[in-house]
Motif scaffolding. Sequence first.
Motif, PDB file in Angstrom:
ATOM      1  N   GLU A   1       0.897  -1.146   0.113  1.00 23.39           N
ATOM      2  CA  GLU A   1      -0.069  -0.113  -0.020  1.00 23.39           C
ATOM      3  C   GLU A   1       1.168   1.225   0.068  1.00 23.39           C
ATOM      4  O   GLU A   1       2.066   1.227   0.191  1.00 23.39           O
ATOM      5  CB  GLU A   1      -0.906   0.077   1.137  1.00 23.39           C
ATOM      6  N   VAL A   2       0.169   2.259  -0.009  1.00 21.69           N
ATOM      7  CA  VAL A   2       0.729   3.678   0.030  1.00 21.69           C
ATOM      8  C   VAL A   2      -0.084   4.397   1.256  1.00 21.69           C
ATOM      9  O   VAL A   2      -1.036   4.595   0.811  1.00 21.69           O
ATOM     10  CB  VAL A   2       0.678   4.444  -1.344  1.00 21.69           C
ATOM     11  N   VAL A   3       0.853   4.847   2.037  1.00 22.96           N
ATOM     12  CA  VAL A   3       0.276   5.637   3.198  1.00 22.96           C
ATOM     13  C   VAL A   3       0.908   6.980   3.466  1.00 22.96           C
ATOM     14  O   VAL A   3       2.075   7.041   3.120  1.00 22.96           O
ATOM     15  CB  VAL A   3       0.428   4.792   4.652  1.00 22.96           C
ATOM     16  N   ARG A   4       0.150   7.733   3.933  1.00 21.13           N
ATOM     17  CA  ARG A   4       0.591   9.085   4.339  1.00 21.13           C
ATOM     18  C   ARG A   4       1.725   9.027   5.515  1.00 21.13           C
ATOM     19  O   ARG A   4       1.363   8.439   6.403  1.00 21.13           O
ATOM     20  CB  ARG A   4      -0.487  10.142   4.803  1.00 21.13           C
ATOM     21  N   ALA A   5       2.805   9.491   5.285  1.00 14.14           N
ATOM     22  CA  ALA A   5       3.970   9.451   6.388  1.00 14.14           C
ATOM     23  C   ALA A   5       3.823  10.901   7.037  1.00 14.14           C
ATOM     24  O   ALA A   5       3.543  10.845   8.359  1.00 14.14           O
ATOM     25  CB  ALA A   5       5.357   9.237   5.694  1.00 14.14           C
ATOM     26  N   PHE A   6       4.246  11.904   6.329  1.00 15.02           N
ATOM     27  CA  PHE A   6       4.462  13.439   7.136  1.00 15.02           C
ATOM     28  C   PHE A   6       4.362  14.513   6.067  1.00 15.02           C
ATOM     29  O   PHE A   6       4.226  14.332   4.872  1.00 15.02           O
ATOM     30  CB  PHE A   6       5.758  13.333   8.014  1.00 15.02           C
ATOM     31  N   GLU A   7       4.192  15.680   6.843  1.00 14.93           N
ATOM     32  CA  GLU A   7       4.125  16.754   5.699  1.00 14.93           C
ATOM     33  C   GLU A   7       5.356  17.988   6.360  1.00 14.93           C
ATOM     34  O   GLU A   7       5.744  17.914   7.352  1.00 14.93           O
ATOM     35  CB  GLU A   7       2.832  17.485   5.892  1.00 14.93           C
ATOM     36  N   LEU A   8       6.095  18.835   5.471  1.00 12.16           N
ATOM     37  CA  LEU A   8       6.785  19.784   5.738  1.00 12.16           C
ATOM     38  C   LEU A   8       5.911  21.047   5.905  1.00 12.16           C
ATOM     39  O   LEU A   8       5.483  21.631   4.653  1.00 12.16           O
ATOM     40  CB  LEU A   8       7.780  19.907   4.788  1.00 12.16           C
ATOM     41  N   LYS A   9       5.356  21.462   6.887  1.00 11.34           N
ATOM     42  CA  LYS A   9       4.569  22.841   7.128  1.00 11.34           C
ATOM     43  C   LYS A   9       5.247  23.937   7.560  1.00 11.34           C
ATOM     44  O   LYS A   9       6.054  23.700   8.727  1.00 11.34           O
ATOM     45  CB  LYS A   9       3.309  22.421   7.950  1.00 11.34           C
ATOM     46  N   GLY A  10       5.147  25.051   7.148  1.00  5.48           N
ATOM     47  CA  GLY A  10       5.830  26.302   7.486  1.00  5.48           C
ATOM     48  C   GLY A  10       6.145  27.283   6.438  1.00  5.48           C
ATOM     49  O   GLY A  10       6.166  28.557   6.795  1.00  5.48           O
ATOM     50  N   HIS A  11       5.700  26.955   4.988  1.00  5.50           N
ATOM     51  CA  HIS A  11       5.705  27.967   4.174  1.00  5.50           C
ATOM     52  C   HIS A  11       4.490  28.760   4.092  1.00  5.50           C
ATOM     53  O   HIS A  11       3.400  27.992   4.967  1.00  5.50           O
ATOM     54  CB  HIS A  11       6.076  27.484   2.965  1.00  5.50           C
ATOM     55  N   SER A  12       4.207  29.940   3.718  1.00  5.71           N
ATOM     56  CA  SER A  12       2.743  30.597   3.607  1.00  5.71           C
ATOM     57  C   SER A  12       2.440  30.788   2.272  1.00  5.71           C
ATOM     58  O   SER A  12       1.122  31.532   2.238  1.00  5.71           O
ATOM     59  CB  SER A  12       3.070  32.050   4.333  1.00  5.71           C
ATOM     60  N   ALA A  13       3.092  30.032   1.466  1.00 10.13           N
ATOM     61  CA  ALA A  13       2.465  30.243  -0.170  1.00 10.13           C
ATOM     62  C   ALA A  13       2.884  28.857  -0.705  1.00 10.13           C
ATOM     63  O   ALA A  13       3.493  28.030  -0.270  1.00 10.13           O
ATOM     64  CB  ALA A  13       3.072  31.588  -0.651  1.00 10.13           C
TER      65      ALA A  13
ATOM     66  N   MET B   1      15.546  17.416   3.792  1.00 13.76           N
ATOM     67  CA  MET B   1      14.781  17.994   2.865  1.00 13.76           C
ATOM     68  C   MET B   1      15.072  19.413   2.992  1.00 13.76           C
ATOM     69  O   MET B   1      15.163  20.092   3.872  1.00 13.76           O
ATOM     70  CB  MET B   1      13.365  17.501   2.847  1.00 13.76           C
ATOM     71  N   ALA B   2      14.867  20.019   1.565  1.00 17.53           N
ATOM     72  CA  ALA B   2      14.946  21.660   1.304  1.00 17.53           C
ATOM     73  C   ALA B   2      13.861  21.896   0.302  1.00 17.53           C
ATOM     74  O   ALA B   2      13.176  20.991  -0.453  1.00 17.53           O
ATOM     75  CB  ALA B   2      16.284  22.031   0.620  1.00 17.53           C
ATOM     76  N   SER B   3      13.221  22.862   0.709  1.00 18.37           N
ATOM     77  CA  SER B   3      12.083  23.428  -0.031  1.00 18.37           C
ATOM     78  C   SER B   3      12.123  24.946  -0.343  1.00 18.37           C
ATOM     79  O   SER B   3      12.816  25.595   0.452  1.00 18.37           O
ATOM     80  CB  SER B   3      10.646  23.137   0.596  1.00 18.37           C
ATOM     81  N   VAL B   4      11.732  25.546  -1.378  1.00 17.87           N
ATOM     82  CA  VAL B   4      11.607  26.686  -1.633  1.00 17.87           C
ATOM     83  C   VAL B   4      10.106  27.187  -2.325  1.00 17.87           C
ATOM     84  O   VAL B   4       9.558  26.443  -3.079  1.00 17.87           O
ATOM     85  CB  VAL B   4      12.560  26.987  -2.820  1.00 17.87           C
ATOM     86  N   SER B   5       9.674  28.281  -1.829  1.00 17.00           N
ATOM     87  CA  SER B   5       8.269  28.641  -1.922  1.00 17.00           C
ATOM     88  C   SER B   5       8.006  29.965  -2.655  1.00 17.00           C
ATOM     89  O   SER B   5       9.055  30.654  -2.569  1.00 17.00           O
ATOM     90  CB  SER B   5       7.513  28.648  -0.385  1.00 17.00           C
ATOM     91  N   LYS B   6       6.844  30.099  -2.914  1.00 19.18           N
ATOM     92  CA  LYS B   6       6.422  31.666  -3.629  1.00 19.18           C
ATOM     93  C   LYS B   6       6.458  32.571  -2.517  1.00 19.18           C
ATOM     94  O   LYS B   6       6.339  33.674  -2.853  1.00 19.18           O
ATOM     95  CB  LYS B   6       5.099  31.661  -4.232  1.00 19.18           C
ATOM     96  N   ASP B   7       6.495  32.128  -1.402  1.00 19.30           N
ATOM     97  CA  ASP B   7       6.696  33.282  -0.147  1.00 19.30           C
ATOM     98  C   ASP B   7       7.957  33.927  -0.039  1.00 19.30           C
ATOM     99  O   ASP B   7       8.308  34.712   0.885  1.00 19.30           O
ATOM    100  CB  ASP B   7       6.177  32.625   1.332  1.00 19.30           C
ATOM    101  N   GLY B   8       8.753  33.666  -1.128  1.00 21.38           N
ATOM    102  CA  GLY B   8      10.236  34.328  -0.978  1.00 21.38           C
ATOM    103  C   GLY B   8      11.296  33.600  -0.109  1.00 21.38           C
ATOM    104  O   GLY B   8      12.485  34.296   0.379  1.00 21.38           O
TER     105      GLY B   8
END
Length: 446
Positions: free
Chosen positions: A268-280, A294-301
């Motif tokens: 199966e495929v199950v939800r693991a976790f989320e990266l929450k903190g960006h505002s856009a 992990m690294a992420s880049v957002s429209k919030d700059g």
Amino acid sequence: MELPQMPELMGLSLFLGLLALVATAAVARGWLRAEEETCSRSAGQKANGLPLDKSLRSKKQKQHQRIRREKPQQHNFTHRLLAGALKSHSGNISCMDFSSNGKYLATCADDRTVRIWSTKDFLQREHRSMRANVELDHATLVRFSPDCRAFIVWLANGDTLRVFKMTKREDGGYTFTANPEDFPKKHKAPIINIGIADTGKFIMTASSDTTVLIWNLKGRVLSTINTNQMNNTHAAISPCSRFVASCGFTPDVKVWEVCFGKNSDFQEVVRAFELKGHSAAVHFFAFSNDSRRMASVSKDGTWKLWDTDVEYKKQQDPYLLRTGCFEEASTMPCRLALSPDAQVLALASGSSIHLYNTRRGEKEERFEQVHGECIADLSFDITGRLLASCGDRAVRLFHNTPGHRAVVEEMQGLLKRASNESTRQRLQQQLTQAQEALRSLGALKK
């Protein structure tokens, strides 16, 4: 002599006049027809923008121009940290992928070819490559198999996956053979990324709607993931092959675990976790080589670095380690690459590249107008010493000086705390190597 009577004279005059009128009308009709043909030819020539008196020559010139099109000029770029440029493609490169053994780089372009480059030639003047032809189509995405004996491509017109097997020849080269059948068409929206798990157990494809598909290697869909993000902008498999993640319109990165049984049977495929903190919306994300960062880049700059080495089954959330500013992300889409050791973050916007030290969050290098088009792909090699980018008909390779500086900082800190002599010697050796690399590039800070 008797003169003819008046009625007979009038009849003869009328008859002769009628004949003259008929003849005049026939001549006028012929003249008008000729004039119409001339006008129509002239109008056609004018519609094509050709001089009236040079139509034949212009047609020949036009045919000659169609046959002999001028080759577009290659974009020129120079920089003190430019290690090399790979320039064998005749079309724009859309994707590239380093093999897991570090020996090869695969690139695909709209010239209907995939090229396999030897990484040991990257710092040489000549760069060798092997060509695989994509029949009646061209590839937009390419990925190596974990054993480096095959690669998969996404077909631009076929809208599906095709597998190529790599067979080694006696002369050391490879023969590339496409599988007789492509994968079935399942996606309804344009594709944004593909991937193969390093375990070789599954393939992932993601489209720009909200769909991510998990396939087995024979082309059967194992699971369909609905990301519920309104649209996907990126999706990828983690290097450890446990996770599949996606980002899009929502201000988070969603991560799923792809579960297999003891006999390697899909479960199966199950939800693991989320990266929450960006505002856009999140443009892009990337994993470190060990999947612990992990690294992420957002429209919030902003860009963010995360610690994802958590026990998510116990409801433990990822830790936010660093946040940095990247204002370009607020005005245009951008791409991101994370070095294998997570010490350096590369961000691409338009045709420029920015390198950040993730320990301090500071920008250390910036490369402007690297390509003639917007950067299409960005990736570190498996050693982390080189950064590769593509955006026109060339791949450009850069020395990763921020990575060497990060090693210097880390080794200096560890040396102060090291108590074992053998450990100190090992750390000192790594410190010396990093300093020598910076010195050779003229980037060692005094």
